[in-house]
Design a protein around this motif. Structure first.
Motif, short mmCIF file in Angstrom:
data_model
loop_
_atom_site.label_atom_id
_atom_site.label_comp_id
_atom_site.label_asym_id
_atom_site.label_seq_id
_atom_site.Cartn_x
_atom_site.Cartn_y
_atom_site.Cartn_z
N PRO A 58 0.78 -1.37 -0.02
CA PRO A 58 -0.10 0.05 -0.09
C PRO A 58 0.68 1.19 -0.15
O PRO A 58 0.57 2.28 -0.91
CB PRO A 58 -0.92 -0.19 1.02
N ASP A 59 1.81 1.24 0.79
CA ASP A 59 2.77 2.51 0.84
C ASP A 59 3.46 2.67 -0.49
O ASP A 59 3.35 3.98 -1.02
CB ASP A 59 3.94 2.27 2.10
N LEU A 60 4.25 1.75 -1.06
CA LEU A 60 4.79 1.99 -2.44
C LEU A 60 3.86 2.36 -3.29
O LEU A 60 3.88 3.26 -4.19
CB LEU A 60 5.43 0.73 -2.52
N ALA A 61 2.48 1.42 -3.42
CA ALA A 61 1.62 2.31 -4.47
C ALA A 61 1.14 3.35 -4.19
O ALA A 61 0.85 4.20 -5.18
CB ALA A 61 0.49 1.15 -4.19
N ASP A 89 -2.35 -3.90 -14.55
CA ASP A 89 -3.47 -4.35 -15.11
C ASP A 89 -3.37 -4.35 -16.67
O ASP A 89 -3.71 -5.36 -17.29
CB ASP A 89 -4.79 -3.60 -14.73
N LYS A 90 -3.20 -3.44 -17.29
CA LYS A 90 -3.14 -3.22 -18.77
C LYS A 90 -1.99 -4.23 -19.30
O LYS A 90 -2.12 -4.61 -20.33
CB LYS A 90 -2.69 -1.84 -19.13
N GLY A 97 -8.12 -1.53 -5.87
CA GLY A 97 -8.60 -2.02 -7.00
C GLY A 97 -7.64 -2.36 -8.12
O GLY A 97 -8.31 -2.67 -9.28
N LYS A 98 -6.53 -1.70 -8.01
CA LYS A 98 -5.47 -2.06 -9.17
C LYS A 98 -4.66 -3.16 -8.75
O LYS A 98 -4.17 -3.21 -7.65
CB LYS A 98 -4.72 -0.98 -9.39
N ILE A 99 -4.15 -3.93 -9.73
CA ILE A 99 -2.94 -4.88 -9.48
C ILE A 99 -1.42 -4.22 -9.46
O ILE A 99 -1.25 -3.53 -10.48
CB ILE A 99 -2.84 -5.95 -10.75
N TYR A 100 -0.91 -4.59 -8.59
CA TYR A 100 0.36 -3.77 -8.15
C TYR A 100 1.61 -4.77 -8.11
O TYR A 100 2.88 -4.65 -8.25
CB TYR A 100 0.57 -2.75 -7.13
#
Lengths: 307, 279, 478
Positions: C108-111, C120-121, C148-151
């Motif tokens: 979460p922090d890095l994102a 995702d793309k 909601g996004k893939i990291y």
């Protein structure tokens, strides 16, 4: 450092205008590049740091509004900071006299000529020139409870298994650091004191010997006064180094157990590089600089005396 | 110190002194021996309880691994960074020192300011330097580290070389000037040969300082320019302490220093006491 | 900051592009094909220093280069510096790193900081959605996305297992004596009271040859064991209304006191043990129980002994005698784990992505979790079911089933904003605990540090994040 008049007199061959300008400006041209680099890397960051220390920048916030002395006020509430200064003081106050004493005893041992002395000295300086990181790593190997020789040797003398957790047990963690520190830096003291002792006036010593003066009296009356300036210089150089001790502790304990061996350098590192408290770290840096300036002034005064 | 000694006891005293000298040397060199020896041990020997004092055989697999995995590149990086920065610091610093010594440029104040730069605690400047380097994209490059070590060694070079240059008799330079040499020729043909030994010693020390630095390297390296001390700390951890690698890497990283300093034995005292003690 | 809970599987599937490549080509081949155009470039990947790095250094790095012509540079970073180094690199914009190993609780922090590239793309472009479904739910649902996004792609089935010596636990004499003394069967402990009783019993009977148990105690790992135990005993990290730390209550104190007390029936010097020390003790038969990550199970079975790269592992004396079980109280910590991510400052994003897709794909990852010398653990349903894996040693099926169950019941690591600071506080607290400081004083200090961090982050912000975290099924035992 007065200039010799004949120096100027000799500068009579001036091929061109440009050459003359260069010749006139030469002293400054020679100084310029070095001073420029020093300003660039020494002064510029400090000014930058000073500005930052009045702002509130952290890892996530890039808040460049000025908050006055807020960060400096924080310093006084920060117990971990003052504790780490305390740890630094403890290490310095214990290690420095020990290094001096051991260094002096070693110098006494070697001060008279003996065949092969040069070889001994060459071997003994080894600890002083290796990286402090290597020194810390080496003692970590030595202190290991199962695979290190220290416990084995102690067990041998104690006649029963001795299992000291040097880096876990609070009673032993400072001794561990200090042993490593003293091992690395006593040879430094030894070298300087050996040089100083070798320069003590031999005729005085011989006179004292004929008088049958006791060893202690000779030491107090002749030797110590003669080597006092060197002791001062050595202590101040080492003292400054001890105040910024970082590498050895990093390799031995990383400041643990808990924060029990966190020194001011380690704490500053933690705040700056793992907590990313940019502005606060700048404030700590200035506190450190203020403290060290005090010592530095003393150092320089002493250095002048000894020259 | 020969105090109240009788000649008849000389031999005994000497024996005792040799014993003492031997004991002290053993004591101080034992950790170095231990490190050296571990670097030749097999894993079984390293993890042997109680510890073994002599490896079963001299085998180089611990070193081989460092070469195979490219860990020794850290040594190479250290050589480059310490070597180049020492070179630059020596050239610029000696020029500056000459100017201070012979022209009194900037008076005593400038000299004082320069030496005071040496006393700045690294930890106090490493953070702002990091931020500035980040801004200019100098992190993790040779240039950044070289610039930094040059700056950190300059005060030392200037201070030491000033001392050595002052020791050169002024008359030599004057007569050379009278003979029609220009200033550069004087420096090159008269001063340089006189201070060469001091110059060599000073270079060795600047090299050692740069080589041993850990804090700056820790902060300012990422992938490209990991230096030897930083590499060494990678072998510690909660997972395991890779004793074999630690020992082998330490030995590799200590050899150059040891060789350099042994060669410069005579200048050691003056060098490490910032010129305060002329050994 | 608005948090969205995870998209359901069906939702993800619905989003899958129609342009997904034909099914006959798997994600690994797709990645290799697409990566060939980057032949000759070099990508760097941050990996945990030490044992973990053996995978990219000895196997996957060279393999990838052979397939695509892309060189892989492995940057080894010690665990406790991984977050700071990645963050520093991002802050500096140096772009020294292309691909990353990210510990999920720090994602979460890095994102949020923008240090990670949303994937995702790329997953759509290179047809990776299907194979992501095969990742076990514990990791897929909790360690893949943020907001909601893939990291990152979960790449390591980390979970704590209890290992015990079957030969000792099934010894009739021991069994009888134990039952007579405590009134229940000698078996893998169901709770910590049993653990203590069994451990003390075995030590009393068999020390110094065998001790009841051994744990790794050196920073930074023990804090994960604390997180599990503290919650299983009923502890909560924070008061959800005020965000005041509640680690220093009775539960925390009880757990801390027990942890210190347990050192007494463990081998002397256990306070200094790290992962490998503890492993060595168990493999040499010195300890009858231990709790650790899955690799212990493989090495204890003697799997891969004789491998050059495994030379550092002491030879297993207990092969065939090791049982696997759930940790006491039955909800093991999904400690640490690793995600493969792409750095937002990378200059080779696509090449870096293709490398991690290939690493993480069904085909390659099955090879990687079977490498005897690495620490990557099974994390896909297809790994647990793999016939090949289940045939590696006699107890392999039991081992894989235990990992699978442990994963399903697993507890998540605490994951808040600036999690690394909370981690540091816990790590430091535990090392003070071994140093013999008063547990209550340590806990009070730890709570104080928690509160100070929370305040710095912003109480309201953190409260929102904590609320989302605490609502996950793996956060607190219901």
């Amino acid at each position: 450092m007065a200039l010799s008049a004949s120096l100027n007199a000799a500068e009579e061959r001036k091929p061109s205008r440009l050459g003359r300008v260069l010749e006139d400006r030469l002293p400054y041209l020679m100084v310029a590049p070095a001073i420029l680099i020093l300003l660039l890397v020494g002064l510029f960051p400090l000014i930058y740091s000073l500005i930052v220390s009045f702002q509130r920048i952290t890892m996530t916030e890039n808040d460049t509004s000025f908050v006055g002395l807020l960060n400096y006020a924080e310093l006084f509430k920060d117990t971990r900071l003052w504790t780490s200064l305390g740890h630094t003081a403890i290490i310095t106050v214990i290690a420095l006299p020990l290094e001096l004493l051991i260094g002096f005893l070693m110098a006494q041992l070697f001060v008279d000529r003996m065949p092969g002395r040069q070889l001994f000295v060459a071997l003994l300086v080894l600890p002083t020139v290796i990286s402090p990181i290597v020194a810390g790593a080496t003692w970590r190997l030595m202190f290991d409870v199962r695979f290190g020789p220290i416990g084995q040797i102690l067990s041998f003398f104690a006649g029963e298994p001795v299992r000291i957790l040097w880096t876990v047990n609070p009673a032993y963690v400072y001794p561990a650091i200090i042993i490593c520190e003293v091992w690395q830096w006593s040879p430094f003291m030894f070298l300087l004191l050996l040089a100083a002792l070798s320069n003590v006036d031999q005729s005085q010593l011989e006179a004292a010997e004929i008088d049958g003066a006791s060893y202690l009296r000779v030491l107090r009356g002749i030797v110590l006064p003669a080597i006092a300036p060197v002791i001062a210089v050595a202590c101040l150089i080492r003292g400054l180094d001890l105040v910024r001790i970082f590498d050895i502790i990093w390799a031995l304990t990383e400041g643990g157990p808990g924060s029990m061996t966190e020194t001011i350098s380690l704490y500053t590192y933690v705040q700056g590089f793992s907590q990313f408290e940019t502005s606060y770290t700048a404030a700590i840096s200035f506190l450190v600089i203020a403290l060290l300036t005090l010592i530095t002034t003393l150092v320089l005064k002493r250095m002048e005396l000894a020259r | 110190m020969r105090i109240g000694r009788l000649p008849a006891r000389k031999a005994r005293i000497l024996t005792i002194r040799y014993l003492g000298a031997g004991a002290v040397t053993l004591l101080f060199l034992f950790p170095v021996y231990w490190l050296f020896m571990i670097s030749f041990k097999t894993p079984d020997e390293i993890y042997h309880v109680p510890p073994l004092w002599i490896p079963g055989q001299i085998q180089f697999s611990n070193y081989y691994v460092l070469f195979k995995d490219g860990d020794v590149l850290a040594i190479l990086n250290s050589l480059i960074v310490a070597g180049v920065s020492s070179g630059i610091a020596i050239v610029l610093g000696t020029l500056c020192a000459y100017s201070l010594a012979r022209f009194g440029t900037g008076g005593e104040n400038l000299a004082m300011w320069i030496i005071s730069q040496r006393m700045i605690p690294p930890i106090a400047v490493v953070f702002p330097i990091f931020l500035i380097y980040v801004y200019f994209g100098l992190v993790d490059g040779y240039f950044g580290l070289i610039l930094l070590y040059t700056a950190f060694n300059l005060p030392y070079v200037i201070w030491m070389m000033r001392g050595y240059i002052v020791d050169v008799p002024l008359e030599l330079e004057e007569s050379a000037l009278v003979d029609g040499l220009n200033r550069w020729e004087v420096i090159w043909k008269v001063v340089f040969p006189m201070v060469r030994p001091g110059l060599m010693a000073t270079s060795v020390f600047t090299f050692v300082f740069a080589w041993n630095d850990f804090l700056f390297a820790l902060v300012l390296t990422r992938t490209e320019v990991i230096t030897f001390p930083v590499m060494l700390t990678h072998y510690f951890g909660g997972q395991s302490n890779f004793w074999a690698k630690i020992a082998a890497m330490s030995v590799l990283g200590t050899l150059p220093i040891f060789v350099a300093v042994s060669v410069m034995q005579r200048y050691l005292v003056r060098g490490i006491s910032l010129g305060a003690v002329k050994g | 900051m608005k948090f969205r809970t995870f998209l359901s599987t069906a939702g993800v599937l619905a989003l899958t592009c129609a342009s997904a490549p034909a099914a006959d080509k798997d994600a690994a081949d797709t990645a290799v094909e697409a990566a060939k155009k980057y032949a000759g470039t070099t990508i760097s990947i941050v990996w945990e220093a030490g044992l973990q790095s053996l995978d990219p250094l000895n196997y996957s790095g060279p393999q990838w280069e052979k397939l695509t012509g892309i060189k892989v540079k492995v940057v080894e970073v010690p665990t406790d510096q991984m977050f700071t180094k990645i963050m520093q690199d991002f802050k500096s914009g140096a772009g020294a790193y292309d691909a990353l190993n990210v510990i999920p609780s720090w994602m979460p922090d890095l994102a949020r900081a923008g240090a990670l590239e949303p994937l995702d793309k790329y997953a759509d472009k290179f047809g990776y959605r299907d194979e992501l479904q095969d990742i076990a739910a514990a990791y897929r649902d909790n360690q893949m996305q943020y907001d909601g996004k893939i990291y990152g792609f979960p790449d390591d089935g980390d979970v704590m297992l209890l290992y015990y010596r079957k030969d000792i636990f099934e010894d009739p004499k021991m069994k009888d004596e134990f039952k007579a003394k405590f009134g229940y069967e000698l078996a893998p402990p169901k709770d910590w009271k049993q653990f203590d009783e069994i451990g003390q019993f075995i030590t009393d009977k068999m020390a110094p040859k065998v001790y009841g148990a051994g744990f790794f105690r050196t920073a930074p790992y023990p804090q994960y064991m604390f997180q599990e135990r503290f919650r299983m005993e009923g502890g909560k990290f924070f008061n959800a209304d005020t965000m005041k730390a509640t680690v220093n209550g009775d539960v925390g104190l009880k757990v801390f006191k027990q942890m210190v007390a347990e050192n007494k029936f463990m081998p002397p010097g256990v306070e200094q043990w790290n992962f490998v020390d503890n492993l060595a003790a168990f493999l040499q038969g010195t300890t009858a129980m231990t709790i650790s990550w899955p690799p212990y199970g493989r090495w204890a079975a003697g799997y891969g002994s004789g491998e050059e790269a495994l030379k550092w592992v002491p030879k297993s004396q207990v092969a065939g005698k090791v049982g696997y079980a759930l940790t006491p109280l039955g909800r093991p910590e999904l400690g640490v784990g690793f995600d493969l991510s792409v750095s937002a400052t990378s200059k080779n994003k696509e090449a870096a992505y293709l490398f991690i897709q290939w690493l993480n794909s069904k085909k390659t990852s099955l090879e990687r979790v079977q490498l005897p010398y690495t620490l990557r653990d099974p994390f896909r349903l297809s790994h647990y079911a793999s016939e090949k894996y289940r045939a590696l040693w006699p107890d392999a099926p039991a081992y894989l089933d235990t990992i699978k169950t442990s994963g399903e019941k697993g507890l998540l690591d605490l994951s808040l904003l600036q999690q690394d600071k909370y981690d540091e506080a816990m790590t430091k607290a535990i090392s003070s605990l071994w140093a013999g400081e008063d547990p209550k004083a340590i806990l009070d200090r730890m709570a104080q540090q928690f509160d100070a961090i929370t305040e710095k982050v912003g109480i309201e912000n953190q409260k929102a994040v904590y609320k989302v975290w605490a609502a996950k099924p793996g956060a607190y035992p219901q």
